[in-house]
Write a protein that holds these residues in place. Structure first.
Motif, short mmCIF file in Angstrom:
data_model
loop_
_atom_site.label_atom_id
_atom_site.label_comp_id
_atom_site.label_asym_id
_atom_site.label_seq_id
_atom_site.Cartn_x
_atom_site.Cartn_y
_atom_site.Cartn_z
N ILE A 61 0.85 -1.20 0.00
CA ILE A 61 0.00 0.00 0.00
C ILE A 61 0.88 1.25 0.00
CG2 ILE A 61 -0.19 -0.02 2.53
CD1 ILE A 61 -3.09 1.10 2.07
N ASP A 62 0.45 2.25 -0.71
CA ASP A 62 1.22 3.48 -0.80
C ASP A 62 0.28 4.64 -1.09
OD1 ASP A 62 3.85 4.52 -0.75
OD2 ASP A 62 4.50 2.81 -1.98
N SER A 63 0.53 5.76 -0.45
CA SER A 63 -0.23 6.97 -0.77
C SER A 63 0.62 7.86 -1.66
CB SER A 63 -0.58 7.74 0.50
OG SER A 63 -1.54 7.02 1.21
N TYR A 64 0.02 8.35 -2.70
CA TYR A 64 0.77 9.19 -3.62
C TYR A 64 0.30 10.63 -3.54
CZ TYR A 64 2.60 4.85 -5.29
OH TYR A 64 3.24 3.65 -5.34
N THR A 65 1.26 11.49 -3.23
CA THR A 65 1.01 12.92 -3.30
C THR A 65 2.16 13.45 -4.11
OG1 THR A 65 2.36 13.36 -1.36
CG2 THR A 65 0.02 13.04 -0.99
N VAL A 66 1.89 14.19 -5.09
CA VAL A 66 3.01 14.77 -5.84
C VAL A 66 2.61 16.16 -6.30
CG1 VAL A 66 2.31 13.64 -7.99
CG2 VAL A 66 4.66 14.42 -7.75
N ASP A 67 3.56 17.05 -6.22
CA ASP A 67 3.33 18.43 -6.61
C ASP A 67 4.39 18.79 -7.62
OD1 ASP A 67 2.71 21.10 -6.74
OD2 ASP A 67 3.83 21.60 -4.92
N PRO A 68 4.08 19.12 -8.83
CA PRO A 68 2.74 19.24 -9.41
C PRO A 68 2.15 17.87 -9.76
CG PRO A 68 4.41 19.68 -11.06
CD PRO A 68 5.15 19.47 -9.79
N ILE A 69 0.82 17.82 -9.87
CA ILE A 69 0.19 16.52 -10.15
C ILE A 69 0.39 16.10 -11.60
CG2 ILE A 69 -1.46 16.51 -8.27
CD1 ILE A 69 -3.51 17.74 -10.06
N PHE A 70 0.62 17.06 -12.48
CA PHE A 70 1.06 16.74 -13.85
C PHE A 70 2.50 17.21 -13.99
CE2 PHE A 70 -3.47 16.69 -14.19
CZ PHE A 70 -3.76 15.73 -15.15
N PHE A 71 3.38 16.32 -14.40
CA PHE A 71 4.79 16.68 -14.50
C PHE A 71 5.35 16.11 -15.80
CE2 PHE A 71 4.00 13.05 -11.68
CZ PHE A 71 4.63 12.03 -12.36
N PRO A 72 6.51 16.60 -16.24
CA PRO A 72 7.06 16.07 -17.49
C PRO A 72 7.26 14.56 -17.36
CG PRO A 72 8.34 17.96 -16.72
CD PRO A 72 7.37 17.63 -15.63
N GLY A 73 6.58 13.81 -18.23
CA GLY A 73 6.75 12.37 -18.20
C GLY A 73 5.60 11.62 -17.55
N GLY A 74 4.64 12.33 -16.96
CA GLY A 74 3.54 11.60 -16.35
C GLY A 74 2.66 12.45 -15.48
N ASN A 75 1.84 11.76 -14.66
CA ASN A 75 1.01 12.46 -13.68
C ASN A 75 0.79 11.54 -12.51
OD1 ASN A 75 -1.27 10.72 -14.11
ND2 ASN A 75 -1.71 11.85 -15.99
N ILE A 76 0.06 12.04 -11.51
CA ILE A 76 -0.10 11.30 -10.26
C ILE A 76 -0.79 9.94 -10.48
CG2 ILE A 76 -2.26 12.48 -9.66
CD1 ILE A 76 -1.30 12.38 -6.71
N GLY A 77 -1.64 9.85 -11.50
CA GLY A 77 -2.32 8.58 -11.77
C GLY A 77 -1.36 7.51 -12.26
N LYS A 78 -0.52 7.89 -13.20
CA LYS A 78 0.47 6.96 -13.72
C LYS A 78 1.44 6.55 -12.62
CE LYS A 78 3.77 6.44 -17.51
NZ LYS A 78 4.56 7.09 -18.56
N LEU A 79 1.78 7.52 -11.79
CA LEU A 79 2.70 7.27 -10.69
C LEU A 79 2.11 6.26 -9.70
CD1 LEU A 79 5.39 8.27 -9.37
CD2 LEU A 79 4.01 9.92 -8.11
N ALA A 80 0.84 6.45 -9.35
CA ALA A 80 0.21 5.59 -8.35
C ALA A 80 0.09 4.16 -8.86
CB ALA A 80 -1.17 6.14 -7.99
N ALA A 81 -0.29 4.01 -10.13
CA ALA A 81 -0.44 2.66 -10.67
C ALA A 81 0.92 1.98 -10.83
CB ALA A 81 -1.15 2.73 -12.02
N SER A 82 1.89 2.72 -11.38
CA SER A 82 3.21 2.13 -11.59
C SER A 82 3.86 1.77 -10.27
CB SER A 82 4.12 3.12 -12.32
OG SER A 82 3.53 3.54 -13.52
N GLY A 83 3.74 2.70 -9.32
CA GLY A 83 4.40 2.49 -8.03
C GLY A 83 3.91 1.24 -7.33
#
Lengths: 344, 98, 377
Positions: A61-83
């Motif tokens: 389990i992992d909580s994803y918070t990232v600022d900015p939520i859209f960044f070069p190469g992806g976004n928080i959704g891609k990050l959460a699934a990949s992670g």
């Protein structure tokens, strides 16, 4: 008691200290794992419960918070699934399903949410991972910064890759160029965004890499991690202390892109402590190390390199030593505190 | 004190300049005279503090090479060391070899 | 095509063959020096030299008895607590305080309204912003229009940017907490009061501004071989070779190793800008005390930019500086190169990089922090 600071969440020593103080120390041993499995007795990338037939149920389990939520190469959704997929993989599990919990700030644009979810679904879909449950909540404006996504990853492992099993003689392999995600996010987040740059997050699921490797070389892989928060420095230090070994790596061999190296140098940051979101670090038996690298190359991970080896520790301390590019030696410490740029 | 990073000047606009640090371009201030595009510079805390001299680039390296030669003449350093250095010199002192 | 940046990286940072050649030469000279003296202590006056030495593991390449020690070369470590206290106070009173990352975690000797550093002030809701350069801060302040103060640490290398920005137009809401320091007076203080220093690696980037000639006094008045060095590991090794050569020949002079960036005269334009805006004054160094003519102060006509003046803080007098280190803290001796971090009983016990007790543990450039992170040799 003190107050929680950002340093406690930056994946370094302080985080280990606060977890130790707040959680690990306060739980009786029987509560830390399911018999025969893996829990927070030896915190790893994920937890495991034995299925009784020799296999394991792997969960993370992992909580994803990232600022900015859209960044070069992806976004928080891609990050959460990949992670979450990567965390299951790093324990030797084949990711099967996931759950998500999304908390959104009141006023958040529906369009953006849709785009984030599209990215998340795309990653799950292309990796054959089912999304079997979740939760959705909205917080009043100002009580949350835009969006937080928590994902649970579920998988099945034929056998577990547990980092404490790393042994002297093993080789350390890095699958690709490090610090890409960390540098890109740092640039976007802290406002130290160069006028022009080639910085780009490497966020991606590593199923296409890890599953073939585990099938072919599973019993030869003694440790696996993805160097997210805290970077390579954190992974190697955790390995050394979990396995009671010393790890020696050759700085010259560590894959690093020039743009990232130069950006880090500009701000005085250490790429060894910056996160990757699409890189695996493996500890493998010496006799297959070269083969594993070739296999990685053939799977498209052409920057994979043997970067170092595991040795018996000298004295009490489980250290990570870097052979520097000029041929000297230094100790690589786990990262400390909030990462800030320097001028001195 | 004084973290300094090397870069190459792309554009100059009065006291400001754009500098390429290798895949990363930043706007910086300059406190050096006669800055032109193409100059290599040292940047500290967002400011160009000095130009880098291409002529002098190998200066300290030549210094150590001369010293090695002298030490070999005096029989204080093995000839092999000098031969090894010779190779490096050949490889690195020819500009078109980069 | 010739690319000086790439060439520097390959030749001065990443060439193991060449490094081993240079180490061989160094060993020959060391053999000669050993016939005269047993131990050699070479001091650097720049935290970045200390960083180069440890980050690239240079001490592991040097023979036993040849010691590289760090002098007062870190502007963070020597910034008196009082300035940090003022910065914290301002941040908590909602003046936006801009700081370089280096000084963000620098602890004051006492808490100010519950915060011991700017980082702590920020977690208490204080208005603190970490910036990479003064430009970023000015731009931000111009847009926000909030009252702002820039925590202006630094030596001669950093001061031209303050001067040049002040000489142009600053937004009205912008002030400076001025705590600039000059390096040669501190170097002189150390060689005079500590002694036992056989060679000096002089700061290359400071010298791009002040020029190689500023170090003449070390050779002429104190008979210490001095090399103005660049910051690549190869630069430092070659500088050590030159110092050993001078010792073996019983000579002492100032040599510029970093000729690609440093001239004898320095950056005349930058020096003039500094003097147009600042006066030189006596100043206190944390852990050391008052050193004559070692600090910068805004000229009278720029007092409207001085945060002390604008917000009504008094410069403490020299007596009031005495309590600048916490009890038991030996940073003063570390800064002067009298002891090594491991000689301090608090090192890695009560004083760690995550919970620094003394100033040398704070900055990435601080000697104790560097030793804690990169090892003991």
């Amino acid at each position: 008691m003190g107050k929680i600071t950002l340093a406690h969440g930056s994946g370094g020593k302080e985080m280990n200290e606060i977890l130790e103080k707040m959680i690990f120390k306060r739980l009786p041993d029987w509560m830390k794992l399911v018999d025969g499995g893996l829990g927070i007795d030896f915190p790893d990338d994920a937890a495991a419960i034995p299925l009784g037939d020799g296999r394991y149920f792997v969960v993370t389990i992992d909580s994803y918070t990232v600022d900015p939520i859209f960044f070069p190469g992806g976004n928080i959704g891609k990050l959460a699934a990949s992670g979450t997929i990567n965390d299951v993989l790093m324990l030797g599990g084949n990711p099967v399903a996931a759950l998500d919990s999304i908390v959104v700030e009141e006023g958040f644009e529906e369009d953006l949410l849709k785009e984030i979810l599209d990215s998340m679904f795309e990653v799950f879909k292309s990796n054959g991972v089912k999304l079997i449950g979740g939760d959705f909540k909205v917080m009043p404006r100002g009580q949350l910064d835009k969006i937080v996504i928590t994902t649970v990853g579920l998988g099945i492992a034929e056998h577990l890759i547990v980092d404490k099993n790393l042994k002297p003689g093993d080789k350390v392999i890095v699958s690709g160029k490090i610090a890409e995600h960390g540098a890109a996010i740092y640039a976007a987040q802290k406002g130290f965004m160069p006028e022009e740059s080639e910085l780009r997050s490497d966020v991606k699921p590593l199923k296409d890499l890890i599953i073939p490797l585990v099938e072919k070389y599973g019993k030869y892989i003694s440790a696996a991690s993805d160097p997210t928060r805290g970077g390579l420095a954190m992974v190697l230090n955790s390995w050394a202390s979990a396995s009671g070994t010393m790890i020696v790596i050759d700085e010259e061999k560590v894959p690093l892109r020039d743009a990232v190296k130069n950006y880090c140098e500009l701000l005085g940051l250490d790429p060894f402590v910056l996160a990757s979101e699409g890189v695996a670090v493996l500890g493998v038996k010496e006799k297959v190390a070269k083969e594993v690298v070739e296999e990685m190359n053939s799977l498209g991970y052409t920057d994979a390199e043997i970067v170092g080896e595991v040795k018996e520790k000298e004295g009490d301390a489980s250290l990570v030593i870097v052979k520097t590019r000029i041929g000297g030696y230094r100790i690589l410490e786990p990262p400390l505190g909030e990462i800030v740029p320097r001028i001195c | 004190m004084c973290w300094g990073v090397y870069g190459k000047v792309l554009e100059v606009h009065g006291e400001r300049a754009y500098v390429d640090f290798g895949g990363v371009v930043e706007e910086v201030v300059s406190v050096v005279d006669e800055l032109v595009p193409g100059d290599y510079v040292v940047v500290h805390a967002g400011m160009i503090i000095s130009k880098l001299s291409e002529e002098e680039f190998l200066g300290s390296f030549k210094y150590i090479y001369e010293m090695a030669k002298k030490l070999v003449e005096n029989g204080e350093l093995s000839k092999r060391e000098l031969e090894k250095m010779d190779e490096v010199v050949k490889r690195w002192t020819t500009k078109d070899r980069w | 095509m010739f690319d000086l940046k790439v060439a520097t990286d390959k030749l001065f940072r990443g060439n193991r063959d060449l490094a081993s050649n240079v180490v061989k030469i160094l060993e020959v000279l060391w053999g000669k020096v050993r016939k005269k003296i047993d131990k050699v202590k070479i001091m650097n006056f720049c935290g970045t030299h200390e960083w180069t030495t440890t980050h690239h593991g240079l001490r592991s390449l040097l023979p036993e008895g040849l010691e590289l020690v760090a002098g007062p070369g870190c502007p963070v470590c020597i910034t008196p607590s009082y300035y940090v206290e003022v910065a914290i106070k301002l941040a908590l009173e909602n003046v936006k305080v801009y700081t370089y990352g280096d000084a963000y975690k620098l602890p004051a000797v006492k808490k100010v309204d519950g915060a011991k550093s700017l980082a702590e002030a920020k977690s208490l809701g204080g208005n603190v912003s970490v910036v990479y350069s003064l430009l970023d801060a000015v731009k931000d302040a111009r847009e926000s229009k909030r009252e702002s103060a820039f925590f202006a640490i630094g030596f001669e290398t950093t001061y031209p940017i303050y001067a040049s920005t002040i000489l142009k137009n600053l937004p009205e809401n912008f002030t400076f907490i001025i705590c600039g320091r000059l390096t040669p007076p501190a170097a002189e203080y150390v060689v005079k009061n500590v002694g036992g220093i056989d060679g000096v690696i002089a700061p290359g980037h400071v010298s791009t501004i002040i020029g190689g000639k500023s170090w003449k006094f070390l050779a002429e008045n104190y008979n210490i071989p001095t090399v103005v060095s660049g910051f690549e590991p190869m630069d430092v090794l070659i500088s050590v070779v030159e110092i050993l050569r001078q010792i073996s020949e019983s000579r002492a002079e100032v040599v510029i190793e970093y000729t690609r960036a440093v001239s004898w005269e320095g950056n005349v334009l930058a020096k003039k800008m500094i003097l147009d805006v600042f006066d030189v004054c006596d100043a206190t160094w944390r852990g050391i005390g008052l050193i004559p003519s070692s600090g910068y102060r805004l000229k009278e006509k720029y007092m409207n930019l001085d945060a002390f003046n604008v917000y009504g803080f008094k410069e403490p007098n020299s007596k009031e500086w005495s309590s600048d280190l916490l009890p038991g803290c030996r940073c003063g001796e570390v800064i002067l190169g009298k002891i090594k971090p491991i000689d301090c009983p608090l090192f890695l016990k009560k004083c760690t990089p995550s919970a620094p007790y003394g100033p040398c543990m704070v900055s990435l450039e601080g000697t104790c922090s560097i030793w804690a992170r990169f090892g003991r040799r």
